[in-house]
Design a protein around this motif. Structure first.
Motif, short mmCIF file in Angstrom:
data_model
loop_
_atom_site.label_atom_id
_atom_site.label_comp_id
_atom_site.label_asym_id
_atom_site.label_seq_id
_atom_site.Cartn_x
_atom_site.Cartn_y
_atom_site.Cartn_z
N VAL A 6 0.85 -1.19 0.00
CA VAL A 6 0.00 0.00 0.00
C VAL A 6 0.88 1.25 0.00
O VAL A 6 1.94 1.28 0.64
N ALA A 7 0.42 2.27 -0.71
CA ALA A 7 1.07 3.58 -0.69
C ALA A 7 0.02 4.61 -0.29
O ALA A 7 -1.13 4.53 -0.74
N ILE A 8 0.41 5.56 0.57
CA ILE A 8 -0.51 6.60 1.00
C ILE A 8 0.11 7.97 0.75
O ILE A 8 1.29 8.19 1.06
N TYR A 9 -0.69 8.84 0.17
CA TYR A 9 -0.26 10.20 -0.19
C TYR A 9 -1.32 11.15 0.36
O TYR A 9 -2.49 11.05 -0.02
N LEU A 10 -0.89 12.09 1.21
CA LEU A 10 -1.84 12.99 1.84
C LEU A 10 -1.57 14.44 1.43
O LEU A 10 -0.46 14.95 1.67
N ASP A 11 -2.57 15.06 0.84
CA ASP A 11 -2.54 16.51 0.59
C ASP A 11 -2.89 17.13 1.94
O ASP A 11 -4.05 17.36 2.24
N PHE A 12 -1.85 17.35 2.76
CA PHE A 12 -2.09 17.69 4.15
C PHE A 12 -2.78 19.04 4.32
O PHE A 12 -3.58 19.22 5.23
N THR A 37 -3.72 3.68 11.06
CA THR A 37 -4.32 2.39 11.39
C THR A 37 -5.23 1.90 10.27
O THR A 37 -5.19 0.73 9.88
N TYR A 38 -6.04 2.83 9.72
CA TYR A 38 -6.91 2.48 8.60
C TYR A 38 -6.07 2.00 7.41
O TYR A 38 -6.37 0.97 6.81
N ALA A 39 -5.02 2.74 7.07
CA ALA A 39 -4.17 2.38 5.93
C ALA A 39 -3.48 1.04 6.16
O ALA A 39 -3.40 0.21 5.24
N GLU A 40 -3.00 0.80 7.37
CA GLU A 40 -2.33 -0.47 7.68
C GLU A 40 -3.28 -1.65 7.59
O GLU A 40 -2.85 -2.77 7.27
N ALA A 41 -4.55 -1.42 7.82
CA ALA A 41 -5.54 -2.50 7.69
C ALA A 41 -5.68 -2.93 6.22
O ALA A 41 -6.15 -4.04 5.95
N LYS A 42 -5.27 -2.08 5.30
CA LYS A 42 -5.35 -2.39 3.86
C LYS A 42 -4.15 -3.19 3.39
O LYS A 42 -4.17 -3.77 2.31
N GLY A 43 -3.06 -3.19 4.18
CA GLY A 43 -1.86 -3.93 3.80
C GLY A 43 -0.61 -3.29 4.37
O GLY A 43 -0.67 -2.41 5.22
N LYS A 44 0.54 -3.72 3.86
CA LYS A 44 1.83 -3.20 4.32
C LYS A 44 2.09 -1.85 3.67
O LYS A 44 2.10 -1.72 2.46
N LEU A 45 2.32 -0.83 4.52
CA LEU A 45 2.56 0.52 4.01
C LEU A 45 3.99 0.61 3.46
O LEU A 45 4.95 0.59 4.21
N ARG A 46 4.07 0.71 2.16
CA ARG A 46 5.37 0.76 1.47
C ARG A 46 5.84 2.20 1.28
O ARG A 46 7.02 2.48 1.34
N VAL A 47 4.88 3.10 1.01
CA VAL A 47 5.18 4.51 0.78
C VAL A 47 4.23 5.33 1.63
O VAL A 47 3.03 5.06 1.64
N LYS A 48 4.78 6.34 2.34
CA LYS A 48 3.96 7.27 3.13
C LYS A 48 4.48 8.67 2.89
O LYS A 48 5.56 9.03 3.36
N LYS A 49 3.72 9.47 2.13
CA LYS A 49 4.14 10.83 1.81
C LYS A 49 3.03 11.80 2.18
O LYS A 49 1.85 11.50 2.03
N VAL A 50 3.46 12.99 2.63
CA VAL A 50 2.52 14.02 3.03
C VAL A 50 3.05 15.37 2.52
O VAL A 50 4.24 15.64 2.63
N TYR A 51 2.15 16.17 1.95
CA TYR A 51 2.54 17.38 1.23
C TYR A 51 1.93 18.62 1.86
O TYR A 51 0.72 18.66 2.11
N ALA A 52 2.77 19.65 2.08
CA ALA A 52 2.28 20.92 2.63
C ALA A 52 3.40 21.96 2.58
O ALA A 52 4.56 21.63 2.34
N LEU A 66 3.88 13.49 12.38
CA LEU A 66 3.94 12.84 11.06
C LEU A 66 5.24 12.06 10.89
O LEU A 66 5.24 10.96 10.34
N MET A 67 6.34 12.63 11.36
CA MET A 67 7.62 11.92 11.27
C MET A 67 7.61 10.67 12.13
O MET A 67 8.11 9.62 11.73
N ILE A 68 7.03 10.77 13.34
CA ILE A 68 6.92 9.60 14.22
C ILE A 68 6.11 8.50 13.53
O ILE A 68 6.41 7.32 13.65
N GLN A 69 5.09 8.92 12.77
CA GLN A 69 4.25 7.95 12.04
C GLN A 69 4.95 7.40 10.79
O GLN A 69 4.40 6.55 10.11
N GLY A 70 6.14 7.92 10.48
CA GLY A 70 6.92 7.39 9.36
C GLY A 70 6.65 8.05 8.02
O GLY A 70 7.03 7.50 6.98
N PHE A 71 6.03 9.22 8.02
CA PHE A 71 5.75 9.90 6.76
C PHE A 71 6.96 10.68 6.27
O PHE A 71 7.73 11.22 7.06
N ASP A 72 7.12 10.71 4.97
CA ASP A 72 8.10 11.55 4.30
C ASP A 72 7.40 12.89 4.06
O ASP A 72 6.40 12.94 3.33
#
Length: 172
Positions: A6-12, A37-52, A66-72
């Motif tokens: 799974v990859a997650i991209y957030l327009d923060f 938690t919701y994203a992890e329920a979908k599978g293994k988080l391979r990419v986590k990016k957040v933009y602002a 966000l850094m603690i949660q592992g987001f780039d």
């Protein structure tokens, strides 16, 4: 059986502004733990990016969490008088790059409600990717909901607003 990638991209900026409208009486209305938690329920988080534009206080206050949660954290400063910063375009480029670089990514979660993303959603679906949009009901285009595999309301993921407990901390 292997977990889905799974990859997650957030327009923060989009998420934080909308969260402030829904959770008016909360100091930091975006709760990242339930989203992760919701994203992890979908599978293994391979990419986590957040933009602002992380130089703005209303977004900067979330950086540590966000850094603690592992987001780039992708910093995109304002580039015009309207306060726009090109985060949508950068998000699209990153998604397209990552599905080429990591073809095993099966699910793409995008945190935004902008109808500008419709061509990206169509492209991802043509590549047999599951596309999930997460956003606040009032700020997600009804049209975009028809172009994703699943829409999930952030009010549902984060939970209902807390009742005010005295003065609004934003007004002090």
């Amino acid at each position: 059986m292997e977990q889905k990638q799974v990859a997650i991209y957030l327009d923060f900026e989009n998420i934080a502004i909308s969260a402030g409208e829904v959770y008016k009486h909360q100091f930091m209305p975006v709760k990242m733990e339930p989203i992760v938690t919701y994203a992890e329920a979908k599978g293994k988080l391979r990419v986590k990016k957040v933009y602002a534009d992380w130089s703005k206080k209303k977004f900067a206050q979330y950086q540590k969490n966000l850094m603690i949660q592992g987001f780039d954290l992708i910093h995109l400063p304002e580039t015009n008088l309207l306060g726009k910063n090109g985060s949508d375009m950068r998000l699209v480029i990153d998604v397209m790059d990552h599905i080429q670089t990591f073809p095993d990514i099966e699910t793409v979660i995008i945190g935004s409600g902008d109808s500008d993303f419709i061509p990206l959603l169509q492209y991802l679906q043509s590549k047999n990717k599951e596309v999930i949009i997460v956003g606040f009901e009032h700020s997600v285009s009804n049209v975009i909901k028809h172009y994703c595999s699943e829409f999930r309301s952030l009010e549902e993921i984060i939970g209902p607003p807390e009742k005010p407990k005295g003065p609004n901390p934003r007004q002090e």
